[in-house]
Design a protein around this motif. Structure first.
Motif, PDB file in Angstrom:
ATOM      1  N   SER A 213      45.278  52.548  37.259  1.00  0.00           N
ATOM      2  CA  SER A 213      46.057  52.656  36.008  1.00  0.00           C
ATOM      3  C   SER A 213      46.362  51.269  35.424  1.00  0.00           C
ATOM      4  CB  SER A 213      47.360  53.428  36.290  1.00  0.00           C
ATOM      5  OG  SER A 213      48.228  52.596  37.055  1.00  0.00           O
ATOM      6  N   MET A 214      45.270  50.562  35.054  1.00  0.00           N
ATOM      7  CA  MET A 214      45.419  49.234  34.429  1.00  0.00           C
ATOM      8  C   MET A 214      45.308  49.413  32.919  1.00  0.00           C
ATOM      9  SD  MET A 214      45.490  45.919  34.223  1.00  0.00           S
ATOM     10  CE  MET A 214      45.097  45.180  35.814  1.00  0.00           C
ATOM     11  N   PRO A 215      46.404  49.126  32.119  1.00  0.00           N
ATOM     12  CA  PRO A 215      46.322  49.309  30.657  1.00  0.00           C
ATOM     13  C   PRO A 215      45.170  48.476  30.077  1.00  0.00           C
ATOM     14  CG  PRO A 215      48.308  48.064  31.291  1.00  0.00           C
ATOM     15  CD  PRO A 215      47.701  48.549  32.542  1.00  0.00           C
ATOM     16  N   THR A 216      44.314  49.115  29.323  1.00  0.00           N
ATOM     17  CA  THR A 216      43.111  48.422  28.801  1.00  0.00           C
ATOM     18  C   THR A 216      43.000  48.637  27.297  1.00  0.00           C
ATOM     19  OG1 THR A 216      42.047  48.998  30.870  1.00  0.00           O
ATOM     20  CG2 THR A 216      40.611  48.244  29.090  1.00  0.00           C
TER      21      THR A 216
ATOM     22  N   LEU B 295      49.833  40.388  36.091  1.00  0.00           N
ATOM     23  CA  LEU B 295      48.881  40.592  34.989  1.00  0.00           C
ATOM     24  C   LEU B 295      49.259  41.871  34.245  1.00  0.00           C
ATOM     25  CD1 LEU B 295      45.385  39.632  34.665  1.00  0.00           C
ATOM     26  CD2 LEU B 295      45.671  42.090  34.456  1.00  0.00           C
ATOM     27  N   ASN B 296      49.442  41.746  32.946  1.00  0.00           N
ATOM     28  CA  ASN B 296      49.993  42.883  32.186  1.00  0.00           C
ATOM     29  C   ASN B 296      48.926  43.867  31.727  1.00  0.00           C
ATOM     30  OD1 ASN B 296      51.464  40.098  31.370  1.00  0.00           O
ATOM     31  ND2 ASN B 296      52.921  41.761  31.800  1.00  0.00           N
ATOM     32  N   ALA B 297      47.830  43.320  31.183  1.00  0.00           N
ATOM     33  CA  ALA B 297      46.843  44.263  30.619  1.00  0.00           C
ATOM     34  C   ALA B 297      45.481  43.578  30.582  1.00  0.00           C
ATOM     35  CB  ALA B 297      47.247  44.638  29.190  1.00  0.00           C
ATOM     36  N   VAL B 298      44.459  44.384  30.327  1.00  0.00           N
ATOM     37  CA  VAL B 298      43.086  43.842  30.242  1.00  0.00           C
ATOM     38  C   VAL B 298      42.558  44.135  28.843  1.00  0.00           C
ATOM     39  CG1 VAL B 298      40.705  44.144  31.026  1.00  0.00           C
ATOM     40  CG2 VAL B 298      42.595  44.133  32.692  1.00  0.00           C
ATOM     41  N   ILE B 299      41.979  43.122  28.230  1.00  0.00           N
ATOM     42  CA  ILE B 299      41.281  43.342  26.950  1.00  0.00           C
ATOM     43  C   ILE B 299      39.790  43.379  27.297  1.00  0.00           C
ATOM     44  CG2 ILE B 299      40.904  42.467  24.628  1.00  0.00           C
ATOM     45  CD1 ILE B 299      43.498  40.952  24.814  1.00  0.00           C
TER      46      ILE B 299
ATOM     47  N   PHE C  32      41.531  41.302  38.446  1.00  0.00           N
ATOM     48  CA  PHE C  32      42.725  41.331  37.579  1.00  0.00           C
ATOM     49  C   PHE C  32      43.823  42.143  38.258  1.00  0.00           C
ATOM     50  CE2 PHE C  32      39.677  40.977  33.730  1.00  0.00           C
ATOM     51  CZ  PHE C  32      39.686  39.596  33.863  1.00  0.00           C
ATOM     52  N   ALA C  33      43.410  43.277  38.853  1.00  0.00           N
ATOM     53  CA  ALA C  33      44.412  44.159  39.484  1.00  0.00           C
ATOM     54  C   ALA C  33      45.128  43.407  40.609  1.00  0.00           C
ATOM     55  CB  ALA C  33      43.717  45.404  40.034  1.00  0.00           C
TER      56      ALA C  33
ATOM     57  N   GLY D 287      42.019  41.967  50.188  1.00  0.00           N
ATOM     58  CA  GLY D 287      42.546  42.498  48.914  1.00  0.00           C
ATOM     59  C   GLY D 287      41.484  43.359  48.240  1.00  0.00           C
ATOM     60  N   ASN D 288      41.855  43.952  47.140  1.00  0.00           N
ATOM     61  CA  ASN D 288      40.980  44.894  46.453  1.00  0.00           C
ATOM     62  C   ASN D 288      39.678  44.230  46.011  1.00  0.00           C
ATOM     63  OD1 ASN D 288      40.148  47.127  45.121  1.00  0.00           O
ATOM     64  ND2 ASN D 288      42.203  47.567  44.307  1.00  0.00           N
ATOM     65  N   GLN D 289      39.819  43.100  45.349  1.00  0.00           N
ATOM     66  CA  GLN D 289      38.623  42.470  44.795  1.00  0.00           C
ATOM     67  C   GLN D 289      37.727  41.956  45.909  1.00  0.00           C
ATOM     68  OE1 GLN D 289      38.790  38.653  43.279  1.00  0.00           O
ATOM     69  NE2 GLN D 289      36.902  38.825  42.091  1.00  0.00           N
ATOM     70  N   LEU D 290      38.355  41.435  46.958  1.00  0.00           N
ATOM     71  CA  LEU D 290      37.566  40.878  48.061  1.00  0.00           C
ATOM     72  C   LEU D 290      36.680  41.974  48.647  1.00  0.00           C
ATOM     73  CD1 LEU D 290      37.077  38.457  49.835  1.00  0.00           C
ATOM     74  CD2 LEU D 290      39.018  39.170  51.236  1.00  0.00           C
TER      75      LEU D 290
END
Lengths: 345, 405, 271, 288
Positions: B123-126, B100-104, B94-95, A28-31
Motif C-alpha cells: 500500500s504505497m501511495p503512487t 518516504l511518503n509517496a512514489v511518482i 522506496f518501501a 530487508g524487502n529490497q535486499l
C-alpha cells in the motif's frame, strides 16, 4: 557424491546452506528482491552458458527464449493448470523449440549462427506482439497479461521470503544439473566442438547430435527461467524482451568466463547488480537530482559496454580467470611466483 | 575448498552491494521524501525523460520557495529502464526507506502490471504520470494507485469526437496510424475505428507501424492513394511525428489529428507550419502567458530543463497534484494518511484550472478524473502561431465495468 | 663454422634460439652465414628446425605465439631481430613460405600487382622481367591462382618475392612435391638469379641431392642444431652424410633398419 | 512506391558495403555498425547545428569523422584482438555499440530530431517522371550509393591498394611477408567502412529523422550484406533490391507490422539454402 568429496567442501556447503536459510529473516524487502532477481538471472545465464560457454555457439536468441517461456506459461496457466506443471510445460516447449531452431542451425558455423539467432529473435518478438494484441479480451491487456499466483499446492509463493527459498532450491537443482552435465561425455564433446570443430569432427564426435543437444538443453532451461521470471513478476508484456536483454545475457557468459559454471554465477551477479551499484554510487556521493537524471542513465550503458570490452581484450578468460588466479595465488601462498600454467579447475 | 570458498565470498559480495544500496536512504527526519521511478533509458526513455525532468524542476522550485508546510522535499530518482524487475526493485527500496511518503511513477505500460501487484501489497501511495490505463484493465484499480488524468480509452474516443468537431459537415474518409504496441494497437483497432464508423465516418483502414519504423511515407502515401481526407494517430511519439512529416513531404491535403500529450508534438508543429496538422491536447499552451505559464517558463530556464518547454506540462501537473496532496496531508504524513487525503483531494486552484482546463479530483471507483477538458491546436499561417481551433471540449469519464468473460 | 668462399657475409645468424608458446624450443644455438651472391642450402629431416630458422630470419607475426629468445640475426651487419615482417621485407629480404605461398582467390596478374612495391626502388624487378624468368606465368596471367599446378605456384611465389627487388631470397621447401623436370627448371632459374641478378639465396631442401647440386654451401640441421656444414665436395666425402642423406650403400650392403636405429643412439655427429 | 523502394535499396546497399569491406579485410562482422550509423546522424546534425554552416556540409563532415573514427577503432580495439578467436572480436564490436548508444544518451537524451524541418532545409518531393516522386535527399541517397558502390568495385578490382587489401584479408601472414603493412591496410578498410556509414547516417537523418531506433536500419543492412554474400560487393545490389522491395510491398499491401520482420525471415531462409549468399565464395564459410 564426488561433488563434495573433501571435508572442506562438505563444511563449506553446510555453511552456505545455513547462510541461505537465515538470510531472508534478516534482510530487508529490497535486499531480498535483489537476491531473488539475481538468482533468476543466474538460472538464465547458466542456460546460455551451456550453449555459448560450453558448445561455443554464440547466440543472441536468448531473450526470445525467455519471452517464449513467459508467454507459453501465460497461455498454459489460463487453462487453470497448477504452477509446477506450467513451468514443466514451458521447459518442454523450450526444448522442442530448441530442437526446431537447432536443426537448421546445424548447417551453419560461427558468426552465421549469431545472425540466425538475431533473425529468430525478431521473428519471435513479432509473434509475441501479435499474440498479445489479438486475444478477444486483449482490450484488458493494455499493461500485459496478468499471471495467476504461483502456488505449489502446499504453499502459495506470494511473499519475497517464500520466493527466496523456492528460487534458492531451483538454483541449487539447476547448478547440480549443470555440474553433473559438465562431467559427462556430452560436455567434453561440447568443449571439443567449441575449441576446434573441424578436429572434433575428425575425432569422430558427431557434431550434429551434440550441437543439437546443446540447443535443446540450453533453450529448455532458458524457457524455464522465462516462466519463473513471469510468475515472479506477476505479469508478462512484450516490451521487456529486447535484443539488449539478449546481449546482456551474452555478456554475462563472456565476462563470467567461457564454459565455467561458477563463471556464469560471477558474470550474472556482476551484470545484474551493476545498475543497482551505480545508482547506489550516485546516491552515495549525494549527486544532485539533475546530474542523476542526466548522468545516471548513460553511465549504466557506458560502463556496461566498457566492462565488456575490457574483459575481452585484457582478460579473455573472464572473471573466472581472475578468480582462479587469485585462488591459486592463495593456495600456493608462500611460493606463488608468477605461474606459467594456471591449474584449470 | 575451491567451490565453496568462492561461493561464500560471492554471497558476501552480493550481500554487501545490495545491503549498501538498501542502507543509505536519507535519514533526515524533517523532510518529505518522494520516490521517483521512471523509464529514462531505452527506446521508451525519450517519451518519459521529459516527465521525470519536469517533476525534478518543479520540486527544485518548491524547495527554493520554502518547501511544503515549511519542509523541504527530497527526491530519490531511479531509472527502471523499462524493465519490470527493476521497477519492482525501485519500489521495494522506496518501501524500505522510512519516511518516504509517496512514489511518482512516470513509466511505461510494461512495468505497470508488476509495479501495481507489489504496490497493492505494501500500500504505497503512487501518482502515475502517463496516460491512465482504464481502471477495468487488470490490475484492478488499486486503492493506493492514482492517475491525475483520464483513462486512455476516453482519449481514444475523444480524438475521434474532436475530428468530427474539426471537420463539421464534411464527409469523412478516415485512416488510422498506430504502433505495433499492444496498448496503441488495441485502442485503434478495437475502439477508435468502430466508434468512428458508428459516428458516420468511412474508415479506410488502420495501419500498424512497427516500433522501429522511422519512415511513415509509404503508409501515408497508401492513404493518399485511397483518397483518405482525415488521418488520426494516437500512439508512440516518433510515429505521430513521422506521419506529420510525411503529410508535409507529400504535400497531402488531409486533416491530420494527433495527440500532443506526449512530448515533442507541439514543437514539431511549430516547425512544420502546416495548417493541415492538428493536435489534441490536455493542457493550455505555455505561450498563453497566464501566471502558471510564467512559472513554468521561469523554472525551466532557472533549473535547466533541456527539453522543449511545452513537454514539461504533463510532469508539471503530476507534481502540482503531489504538492497539493502533501500540503493537505500536513506533517507528519504517513502513507495511509496520504492515501486518505488523495481519495478526497480536489486541486482546483487557478493555476491548475489554467493549465489543465479544469480541476483534478479522483473518482472513488477508478481514481481518474471524472471529466477532462480537451483542446485542439492548429497552425494558423495568418498569425504564424499555434491557435486553438477547438476550445475546452469536456468529456466525461466512462465507468469501465469489466466485461464478464 | 668458418665459411670458405670470399666476399662479406650478407646474412649472419648467431646462436639463434626460438621458443614456441613459451614452452617448446624448436631451434637452439644455430649460427650460419650466407655469402653475397651465393646459394646456401639448409638440409635436414622433418622437424629439424629448418623452416623455423628461415621464418625467424623473415620475422614472426605478433599474433603468433613464438619468440626469438636467444641470439641475433644480422642483415648487412644490422640486426633485424624482432622487426615487423613488412619492414624486413622492405629492407630487401624476400621470403617464400612452405605452404600458403600465393593468394589463391586473386588472379596471377593480381597476385603480382599486389606485391609490386610502391617506390620503384632501383633493384625492383618489373613484371616483364619476371615473365621472362618464368615464361609459363606469362601464358596465363588471368587465371585464378588457386587453379595453378604445384610448379606454377612455386614460380608465382618466387616471382612475387622477386618483384620487391630482394637482395636475399629465402625459399622454404622449394622442390617439395614437384616433378623432376620442374625441379630442373627451378634450379636452373635460381642459379640464373644468382649469376645475372646477383641475388643471394638461402633455400631449405628436403632432398639433399638437389641441395648439394645447387648450393655453394650447405648446412645440415638435426633436432634444432646444425650438425655439419661445408661446401658440397667436402660433404660428399663425409660417409655419414652419404649414408643417411644420400642413401648410398656402404660396402657391407644394404643396412638393416635396426642399424639405423642404433645410429640415433651413437650420435657420432656431435664430436 | 517505386521511389520508396529505390531509396531503401540505396541505404541498404550503402550500409551493406560498409559491412562487406570490414568483413573482407578483417574477417569480423562489425556489430557496432548500426550504432555508428545512428551516432554519425546525431553527430553530423550537432556539428551543423552548432557551427551554423550550410546543412549540406553534414555529408563531407560525416565522412571525415567516420574515416578517423574507423582508423582509431581499428588500432585501439581490433588490433589487440589479432590473436583472439573471431567471435571475441565480434563481441568487442557489440560492446562498442553499447558504449556509442550510451554516449548518445548523454548528449541527445535519445530525442528524435527532425533535421529537415529543424534546420529549415527544403526536402520536398521532386517528380522525375509520372510515377516516381522522390524527395531531394532521397535522390541524393540513390545517386551517392550507386556511385560509391561502383567506386568500391573498381577500387577492389583494379587498384593496387584494393588488391593488397583483398590479399591481406585472405592471408595476412603472407601479405606481411610480401611487404604489405597489414595494420595499415586493415585501418584503411575500417576507415572506409565507417566513413561510408557516417555519410549514410547523415543522409538518412536529413531524409527521415534522427533517433535511437534508426540503428535497426543498420541491422537490416547486415541482413542484406549476408544475403548478397558476406564477401562480395557485386552481390549487394541484387540482395538490397530483394529485401527492400519485399519490405515495401508487404508494408503497402499486407501488414506494415510484418514488414519489419521481413528482412529477418529472408535472412533465415537464405542461411538455410545458401549460407554463402548469392555471390559469396563458398569456401569463405569454412574460414569463419
Amino acid at each position: 557424491m564426488a561433488l563434495f568429496d573433501t571435508p572442506y567442501r562438505k563444511a563449506g556447503m553446510a555453511l552456505l546452506l545455513g547462510v541461505g536459510l537465515i538470510l531472508p529473516l534478516v534482510a530487508g524487502n529490497q535486499l531480498l528482491h535483489i537476491f531473488n532477481l539475481t538468482m533468476l538471472v543466474i538460472v538464465g545465464a547458466l542456460a546460455l552458458n551451456l550453449l555459448t560457454g560450453f558448445a561455443g555457439q554464440l547466440s543472441l536468441g536468448h531473450a526470445a527464449f525467455l519471452g517464449v517461456g513467459g508467454y507459453v506459461s501465460h497461455f498454459v496457466s489460463q487453462a487453470g493448470i497448477p504452477f509446477p506443471l506450467v513451468v514443466l510445460a514451458a521447459t518442454a516447449f523450450g526444448g522442442a523449440l530448441g530442437f526446431l531452431v537447432g536443426a537448421p542451425a546445424l548447417r551453419l558455423r560461427g558468426l552465421y549462427i549469431v545472425l540466425a539467432t538475431v533473425g529468430f529473435h525478431y521473428i519471435v518478438l513479432y509473434l509475441i506482439h501479435v499474440y498479445q494484441s489479438s486475444g478477444e479480451d486483449s482490450i484488458l491487456a493494455l499493461t500485459g497479461f496478468l499471471m495467476p499466483e504461483a502456488d505449489l499446492g502446499f504453499v502459495v509463493l506470494d511473499s519475497a521470503v517464500r520466493w527466496f527459498y523456492f528460487l534458492g532450491g531451483v538454483l541449487i537443482l539447476t547448478t547440480a544439473f549443470c555440474l553433473n552435465l559438465a562431467r559427462t561425455r556430452v560436455a567434453r564433446a561440447w568443449i571439443a566442438l567449441r575449441e576446434r570443430d573441424i578436429t572434433a569432427a575428425a575425432l569422430g564426435i558427431n557434431l550434429a547430435v551434440y550441437k543439437l543437444k546443446a540447443f535443446v538443453v540450453s533453450s529448455a532451461l532458458a524457457c524455464m527461467a522465462g516462466s519463473l521470471l513471469v510468475y515472479y513478476l506477476g505479469s508478462v508484456s512484450a516490451e521487456y524482451y529486447t535484443l539488449d536483454l539478449a546481449v546482456s545475457y551474452l555478456a554475462m557468459v563472456v565476462i563470467g568466463g567461457y564454459g565455467s559454471i561458477f563463471g556464469s554465477y560471477l558474470g550474472a551477479c556482476f551484470i545484474a547488480l551493476m545498475p543497482f551499484f551505480i545508482t547506489w554510487l550516485f546516491e552515495f556521493f549525494e549527486a544532485s537530482p539533475r546530474t542523476q537524471v542526466q548522468l545516471l542513465v548513460p553511465s549504466q550503458v557506458i560502463v556496461f559496454g566498457l566492462v565488456m570490452i575490457g574483459f575481452l581484450i585484457f582478460e579473455p578468460r573472464g572473471l573466472i580467470g581472475i578468480w582462479r588466479r587469485i585462488r591459486v595465488y592463495f593456495e600456493l601462498w608462500p611460493l606463488s611466483r608468477s605461474i606459467l600454467a594456471v591449474r584449470r579447475d | 575448498m575451491r567451490y565453496i570458498q568462492s561461493f561464500l565470498i560471492l554471497t558476501v559480495a552480493v550481500f554487501l552491494t545490495a545491503w549498501g544500496s538498501d542502507r543509505n536512504q536519507a535519514r533526515a527526519a524533517d523532510q518529505y521524501i518522494l520516490g521517483l521511478s521512471g523509464v529514462m533509458s531505452g527506446p521508451a526513455g525519450s517519451s518519459y525523460l521529459p516527465m521525470v525532468e519536469a517533476i525534478r524542476v518543479y520540486f527544485e522550485k518548491v524547495n527554493d520557495q520554502g518547501g511544503i508546510n515549511g519542509r523541504k522535499v527530497k527526491l530519490i530518482i531511479r531509472d527502471s529502464a523499462n524493465d519490470p524487475l527493476r521497477a519492482v526493485a525501485d519500489l521495494k527500496s522506496f518501501a524500505d526507506t522510512d519516511g518516504l511518503n509517496a512514489v511518482i511513477f512516470p513509466s511505461t505500460s510494461a512495468t505497470v502490471g508488476a509495479y501495481t501487484k507489489e504496490s497493492r501489497r505494501i500500500s504505497m501511495p503512487t501518482i502515475y504520470v502517463n496516460a491512465c490505463y482504464p481502471p477495468a484493465t487488470p490490475p484492478k484499480p488499486n486503492p493506493e494507485f492514482f492517475c491525475p488524468g483520464i483513462s486512455t480509452l476516453v482519449d481514444a474516443f475523444t480524438i475521434v469526437d474532436l475530428l468530427f468537431e474539426l471537420m463539421k459537415g464534411k464527409k469523412i474518409t478516415l485512416g488510422f496510424v498506430t504502433s505495433d504496441v499492444p496498448g496503441a494497437r488495441i485502442a485503434a483497432q478495437k475502439l477508435m475505428a468502430p466508434y468512428a464508423a458508428k459516428k458516420g465516418a468511412k474508415v479506410v483502414g488502420v495501419a500498424v507501424a512497427p516500433v522501429p519504423m522511422m519512415d511513415l511515407v509509404p503508409i501515408t502515401r497508401g492513404f493518399k492513394d485511397k483518397g483518405v481526407n482525415a488521418i488520426i494517430s494516437y500512439t508512440y511519439t516518433h510515429h505521430m511525428l513521422a506521419t506529420a512529416e510525411a503529410v508535409g513531404k507529400l504535400n497531402y491535403d488531409v486533416t491530420y489529428l494527433m495527440a500532443a500529450n506526449i512530448p515533442g508534438a507541439l514543437t514539431q508543429m511549430a516547425q512544420l507550419k502546416n495548417p493541415n496538422i492538428h493536435a489534441m491536447d490536455h493542457f493550455s499552451l505555455v505561450s498563453e502567458d497566464k501566471p502558471v505559464h510564467k512559472d513554468i517558463v521561469a523554472a525551466a530556464k532557472k533549473y535547466g530543463y533541456d527539453f522543449p518547454v511545452s513537454d514539461i506540462r504533463f510532469g508539471w501537473r503530476a507534481a502540482m497534484v503531489t504538492e497539493a496532496a502533501l500540503k493537505a496531508c500536513g506533517w507528519p504524513c504517513s502513507r495511509e494518511k496520504l492515501v486518505g487525503v488523495l481519495n478526497t483531494l480536489k486541486v482546483n486552484d487557478p493555476n491548475m484550472v489554467d493549465l489543465n482546463g479544469g480541476p483534478v479530483t479522483f473518482t472513488k471507483t477508478n481514481h481518474t478524473s471524472p471529466s477532462k477538458a480537451y483542446r485542439v491546436y492548429s497552425w494558423s499561417t495568418a498569425k504564424n502561431a499555434l491557435v486553438t481551433s477547438v476550445d475546452w471540449f469536456v468529456k466525461q469519464e466512462m465507468d469501465w465495468a469489466p466485461r464478464k468473460k | 663454422m668458418e665459411n670458405g668462399s670470399s666476399g662479406s657475409a650478407l646474412l649472419e645468424v648467431i646462436g639463434l634460439e626460438v621458443v614456441y608458446h613459451r614452452a617448446v624450443t624448436a631451434v637452439q644455438g644455430v649460427s650460419l652465414t650466407a655469402e653475397e651472391r651465393s646459394i646456401t642450402a639448409l638440409v635436414g629431416t622433418n622437424g629439424a628446425g629448418k623452416s623455423t630458422t628461415l621464418a625467424a630470419i623473415a620475422g614472426f607475426m605478433r599474433a603468433e605465439d613464438v619468440r626469438i629468445t636467444e641470439g641475433d640475426v644480422l642483415f648487412d651487419g644490422a640486426s633485424i631481430k624482432g622487426r615487423r615482417n613488412d619492414q624486413i621485407s622492405a629492407m630487401g629480404i624476400g621470403y617464400v613460405p612452405e605452404r600458403e605461398k600465393i593468394f589463391p582467390t586473386l588472379s596471377v596478374l593480381e597476385n603480382l600487382t599486389a606485391c609490386r612495391p610502391r617506390s620503384g626502388s632501383d633493384r625492383a624487378m618489373s613484371i616483364e622481367q619476371v615473365y621472362d624468368l618464368f615464361p609459363r606465368l606469362a601464358e596465363r596471367p588471368n587465371t585464378i591462382a588457386g587453379y595453378l599446378s604445384g610448379g606454377e605456384r612455386q614460380m608465382l611465389a618466387i616471382s612475387m618475392a622477386l618483384l620487391g627487388g630482394p637482395r636475399l631470397l629465402l625459399i622454404d621447401e622449394m622442390t617439395l612435391g614437384l616433378a623432376p623436370i620442374v625441379v630442373e627448371s627451378l634450379v636452373e632459374t635460381v642459379t640464373r638469379l644468382r649469376d645475372e641478378h646477383n641475388v643471394t639465396i638461402l633455400v631449405v631442401e628436403q632432398n639433399a641431392s638437389t641441395g648439394i647440386e645447387m648450393a655453394d654451401y650447405i648446412y645440415v640441421m638435426e633436432n634444432g642444431r646444425i650438425a655439419f656444414d661445408g661446401p658440397p665436395d667436402r660433404l660428399l666425402q663425409h660417409e655419414d652424410f652419404q649414408e643417411f642423406y644420400l642413401g648410398m650403400e656402404r660396402e657391407g650392403g644394404r643396412k638393416h633398419y635396426q642399424d639405423v636405429k642404433q645410429y640415433r643412439r651413437k650420435r657420432r655427429w656431435f664430436g | 512506391m517505386l521511389a520508396d523502394i529505390l531509396v531503401l535499396l540505396s541505404i541498404y546497399a550503402l550500409l551493406g558495403a560498409g559491412y562487406v569491406i570490414v568483413y573482407r579485410s578483417s574477417r569480423v562482422l562489425n556489430f557496432a555498425y548500426p550504432e555508428i550509423f545512428m551516432v554519425s546522424a546525431y553527430l553530423g546534425f550537432a556539428i551543423v547545428a552548432t557551427v551554423q554552416i550550410d546543412p549540406h556540409a553534414i555529408f563531407p563532415v560525416g565522412f571525415v569523422i567516420g574515416v578517423v573514427a574507423g582508423i582509431l577503432i581499428y588500432l585501439f580495439l581490433m588490433a589487440p584482438m589479432a590473436g583472439q578467436p573471431v567471435f571475441a572480436a565480434v563481441l568487442v564490436t557489440i560492446g562498442l555499440g553499447i558504449i556509442l548508444r550510451g554516449l548518445v544518451y548523454i548528449e541527445f537524451t535519445g530525442q528524435s530530431i527532425f533535421p529537415g524541418s529543424e534546420l529549415g532545409v527544403d526536402n520536398s518531393t521532386v517528380d522525375i517522371f509520372e510515377g516516381l516522386s522522390i524527395t531531394r535527399y532521397g535522390l541524393v541517397m540513390v545517386v551517392a550509393s550507386l556511385a560509391i558502390i561502383a567506386g568500391l568495385l573498381l577500387f577492389f578490382r583494379y587498384s593496387r591498394l584494393g588488391m593488397q587489401m583483398r590479399a591481406a584479408s585472405f592471408d595476412p601472414k603472407l601479405a606481411a611477408y610480401r611487404g604489405m603493412n597489414i595494420h595499415l591496410l586493415f585501418a584503411i578498410a575500417w576507415g572506409m567502412s565507417l566513413g561510408i556509414g557516417a555519410f549514410a547516417g547523415g543522409l538518412y537523418g536529413m531524409n527521415y529523422q534522427i533517433g535511437i531506433a534508426i540503428s535497426l536500419v543498420g541491422i537490416k543492412a547486415l541482413v542484406v550484406a549476408l544475403v548478397g554474400g558476406m564477401d562480395s560487393l557485386t552481390g549487394l545490389v541484387p540482395a538490397a533490391l530483394i529485401v527492400a522491395a519485399m519490405e515495401i510491398l508487404v508494408q503497402r499491401f499486407i501488414d506494415p507490422a510484418l514488414s519489419e520482420v521481413i528482412p529477418f525471415i529472408v535472412l533465415v531462409v537464405i542461411l538455410l539454402i545458401r549460407p554463402w549468399g548469392l555471390l559469396g565464395t563458398k569456401e569463405m564459410i569454412d574460414r569463419v
